[in-house]
Design an enzyme around this catalytic site. Sequence first.
Site, PDB file in Angstrom:
ATOM      1  N   HIS B   9       0.817  -1.214   0.000  1.00  0.00           N
ATOM      2  CA  HIS B   9       0.000   0.000   0.000  1.00  0.00           C
ATOM      3  C   HIS B   9       0.847   1.258   0.000  1.00  0.00           C
ATOM      4  CE1 HIS B   9      -2.509   3.265   1.420  1.00  0.00           C
ATOM      5  NE2 HIS B   9      -3.528   2.584   0.930  1.00  0.00           N
ATOM      6  N   ALA B  73      -6.738  -8.106   2.264  1.00  0.00           N
ATOM      7  CA  ALA B  73      -8.168  -8.189   1.943  1.00  0.00           C
ATOM      8  C   ALA B  73      -8.424  -7.649   0.538  1.00  0.00           C
ATOM      9  CB  ALA B  73      -8.986  -7.402   2.959  1.00  0.00           C
ATOM     10  N   GLY B  75     -10.053  -5.314  -0.991  1.00  0.00           N
ATOM     11  CA  GLY B  75     -10.729  -4.012  -0.999  1.00  0.00           C
ATOM     12  C   GLY B  75     -10.605  -3.375  -2.368  1.00  0.00           C
ATOM     13  N   HIS B  77      -8.469  -1.333  -3.378  1.00  0.00           N
ATOM     14  CA  HIS B  77      -7.079  -1.293  -3.851  1.00  0.00           C
ATOM     15  C   HIS B  77      -6.760  -2.533  -4.688  1.00  0.00           C
ATOM     16  CE1 HIS B  77      -6.524   2.206  -1.577  1.00  0.00           C
ATOM     17  NE2 HIS B  77      -6.294   1.661  -0.408  1.00  0.00           N
TER      18      HIS B  77
END
Lengths: 119, 119
Positions: B9, B73, B75, B77
Amino acid sequence: MKSLLLVAHGSRRAESNIEIATLAARLADKASGEYDIVEHAFLELADPLIPDGIERCIAKGATSVQVIPYFLARGTHVADDIPEQVAIKQAEYPDMDIRITRYLGTSDEMVDVLLTLAR
Amino acid sequence: MKSLLLVAHGSRRAESNIEIATLAARLADKASGEYDIVEHAFLELADPLIPDGIERCIAKGATSVQVIPYFLARGTHVADDIPEQVAIKQAEYPDMDIRITRYLGTSDEMVDVLLTLAR
């Protein structure tokens, strides 16, 4: 009776939280014989929260709780928030052996996991 | 020449980004012989960003790039942002074989990794 509590961040997306519950169920299968109780909990945004997760382990007869932080980096959550939450329950149950393991991101096996994903 | 691009991230905390660089270096050691080039990149908040990470692989002679999402997870992104960034470079280099692997959280080995942390 030894217990494991898998602790994830928690998400507003129900699917993400369900992923954690599913992972905890798989962990319970694999850990059976070694750990009698496996529960999951979230730091925020979803139930059960960490104190409730610890309560669930104790309600099922746990004499020890290993809290496993399902986090990749050592941010404030790992460094401060999870220990604070755990310390509250430890003070409440001084005879209970509650420990926090290393967080996921420190796993020595991470490199192998990534290579397997690549293959 | 096959390459791997570990995509995390990205954080405002330099330490977290350094953890990723260190992990990529360990991955490079372990992958040598199988993958000639291993780089890392971030979705946001830190350099290099994904397009630059792909460029680094190509500049080193990569003929394929496997992008590994270091995310727990699925998500936005994982579902949208990373594929969008990768698609931009794929359009720019139509002959390059750029693929995104499953994200870390889907690893079959996760249960074993967690058990090892607990022990």
